[in-house]
Motif scaffolding. Structure first.
Motif, short mmCIF file in Angstrom:
data_model
loop_
_atom_site.label_atom_id
_atom_site.label_comp_id
_atom_site.label_asym_id
_atom_site.label_seq_id
_atom_site.Cartn_x
_atom_site.Cartn_y
_atom_site.Cartn_z
N SER A 63 0.93 -1.19 -0.01
CA SER A 63 0.07 0.00 0.02
C SER A 63 0.97 1.32 0.00
CB SER A 63 -0.90 -0.07 1.26
OG SER A 63 -1.83 -1.14 1.00
N ALA A 64 1.81 1.27 0.85
CA ALA A 64 2.76 2.37 0.90
C ALA A 64 3.55 2.64 -0.65
CB ALA A 64 3.84 1.99 1.84
N ILE A 65 3.86 1.57 -1.25
CA ILE A 65 4.54 1.67 -2.67
C ILE A 65 3.49 2.18 -3.52
CG2 ILE A 65 5.45 0.26 -4.60
CD1 ILE A 65 6.75 -1.50 -2.25
N GLY B 208 0.67 3.90 -2.99
CA GLY B 208 0.26 5.38 -2.70
C GLY B 208 1.45 6.40 -3.00
N THR B 209 2.42 5.65 -2.82
CA THR B 209 3.71 6.78 -3.00
C THR B 209 3.73 6.91 -4.60
OG1 THR B 209 4.91 6.16 -1.17
CG2 THR B 209 6.20 6.81 -3.07
N ALA B 210 3.77 5.92 -5.48
CA ALA B 210 3.52 5.88 -7.01
C ALA B 210 2.63 6.79 -7.29
CB ALA B 210 3.54 4.60 -7.48
N LEU B 211 1.47 6.83 -6.84
CA LEU B 211 0.35 7.41 -7.08
C LEU B 211 0.57 8.99 -6.79
CD1 LEU B 211 -2.66 7.72 -8.14
CD2 LEU B 211 -3.48 7.38 -5.88
N PHE B 212 1.20 9.40 -5.65
CA PHE B 212 1.39 10.54 -5.27
C PHE B 212 2.46 11.20 -6.10
CE2 PHE B 212 3.26 13.94 -2.37
CZ PHE B 212 2.18 14.69 -2.28
N LEU B 213 3.25 10.44 -6.38
CA LEU B 213 4.54 10.80 -7.47
C LEU B 213 3.89 11.31 -8.89
CD1 LEU B 213 7.61 11.08 -8.10
CD2 LEU B 213 7.65 8.73 -8.98
N ALA B 214 2.92 10.50 -9.19
CA ALA B 214 2.31 10.78 -10.57
C ALA B 214 1.40 12.10 -10.34
CB ALA B 214 1.40 9.76 -11.18
N LEU B 215 0.87 12.19 -9.16
CA LEU B 215 0.03 13.31 -8.95
C LEU B 215 0.74 14.71 -8.80
CD1 LEU B 215 -2.97 11.71 -7.34
CD2 LEU B 215 -3.06 12.46 -9.71
N GLY C 54 10.17 4.64 5.09
CA GLY C 54 9.42 5.15 6.23
C GLY C 54 8.03 4.44 6.37
N GLY C 55 7.57 3.45 5.68
CA GLY C 55 6.41 2.81 5.76
C GLY C 55 5.24 3.63 5.53
N GLY C 56 5.29 4.53 4.55
CA GLY C 56 4.04 5.51 4.30
C GLY C 56 4.36 5.91 2.96
N THR C 57 3.81 7.18 2.61
CA THR C 57 4.00 8.17 1.65
C THR C 57 4.29 9.55 1.90
OG1 THR C 57 1.79 9.14 1.35
CG2 THR C 57 1.94 6.80 0.60
N PRO C 58 4.82 10.48 0.74
CA PRO C 58 5.10 11.70 1.07
C PRO C 58 3.83 12.39 1.35
CG PRO C 58 6.28 10.85 -0.82
CD PRO C 58 5.43 9.86 -0.43
N ALA C 59 2.79 12.04 0.86
CA ALA C 59 1.36 12.67 1.02
C ALA C 59 0.95 12.89 2.38
CB ALA C 59 0.50 11.79 0.13
N PRO D 260 1.12 9.73 5.85
CA PRO D 260 2.57 10.07 6.15
C PRO D 260 3.25 8.78 6.68
CG PRO D 260 1.18 10.72 8.21
CD PRO D 260 0.01 10.10 6.92
N THR D 261 4.77 8.89 6.66
CA THR D 261 5.50 7.86 7.19
C THR D 261 5.17 7.19 8.53
OG1 THR D 261 7.22 9.12 7.67
CG2 THR D 261 6.85 8.21 5.38
N ARG D 262 5.43 6.18 8.84
CA ARG D 262 5.56 5.75 10.40
C ARG D 262 6.66 5.98 11.00
NH1 ARG D 262 4.32 -0.19 10.23
NH2 ARG D 262 5.09 0.13 8.02
N HIS D 263 7.88 6.21 10.02
CA HIS D 263 9.08 6.23 10.59
C HIS D 263 9.74 7.46 9.94
CE1 HIS D 263 9.11 2.21 12.13
NE2 HIS D 263 8.56 1.84 10.90
N LEU D 264 10.50 8.33 10.63
CA LEU D 264 11.37 9.33 10.13
C LEU D 264 12.39 8.73 9.39
CD1 LEU D 264 11.59 12.39 10.17
CD2 LEU D 264 13.27 12.06 11.98
N VAL D 265 12.44 9.27 8.10
CA VAL D 265 13.41 8.89 7.02
C VAL D 265 14.57 9.81 7.13
CG1 VAL D 265 13.85 8.60 4.30
CG2 VAL D 265 11.37 8.32 5.24
N VAL D 266 15.73 9.09 7.57
CA VAL D 266 16.99 9.90 7.71
C VAL D 266 17.94 9.01 7.14
CG1 VAL D 266 16.20 10.99 9.99
CG2 VAL D 266 17.19 8.54 9.87
#
Length: 170
Positions: free
Chosen positions: A5-7, A9-16, A70-75, A79-85
């Motif tokens: 779902s994260a992948i 959602g992220t791909a969809l948000f990337l396109a949008l 991050g276990g989520g999306t940039p939308a 949001p992600t469950r983990h901070l991406v660092v």
């Protein structure tokens, strides 16, 4: 959120989001018509191509990290469950926004289109205000001390030359 779902959602948000902001809008503004090189210098086109070639993989890498690490999306709504660092986030806090602006500025330089350069600059300002007014307070509320440590060690817009190593990336 499940990884699939994260992948998705992220791909969809990337396109949008970046797809429209850095693809559709510049096309609408320019028709991808090549004009005379800015300042009459063909090297400006090469700089534009370089910015596009740098911005595109940075954007794709940043989006992938949101889904895979991050276990989520940039939308903001998913949001992600983990901070991406990790990855480029060890150098700069906002590589995604920088990549979008670099791509648009690159398009303007390549096409010789001053309107696209202005659009890229305006979008940079909008991103800055969004980061200050929404994103940073939200991340601080979500991730607390972890986000504070990230902010203390990684600059918002100017990349570090040497990557920061948090406890999570060491």
């Amino acid at each position: 959120m499940k990884r699939s779902s994260a992948i998705f959602g992220t791909a969809l948000f990337l396109a949008l989001a970046p797809g429209i902001v850095a693809g559709v809008v510049p096309w609408w503004m320019s028709g991808w018509e090549l004009q005379e090189p800015l300042f009459g210098l063909p090297i400006v086109r090469a700089i534009g191509i370089l910015l596009i070639l740098i911005g595109t993989p940075v954007l794709l890498d940043s989006f992938a990290r949101f889904a895979l690490q991050g276990g989520g999306t940039p939308a903001p709504v998913l949001p992600t469950r983990h901070l991406v660092v990790s990855g480029l986030y060890r150098h700069v806090r906002n590589p995604m926004y920088l990549a979008v602006v670099a791509t648009i500025i690159g398009q303007g330089l390549y096409l010789g289109n001053v309107t696209l350069l202005g659009y890229g600059a305006l979008l940079g300002l909008v991103f800055h205000l969004f980061v200050l007014g929404y994103e940073e307070p939200t991340l601080r509320n979500s991730f607390g001390a972890e986000y504070d440590a990230f902010c203390a060690n990684v600059r918002r817009w100017l990349p570090r030359l040497r990557p920061w190593r948090s406890d999570r990336t060491a």
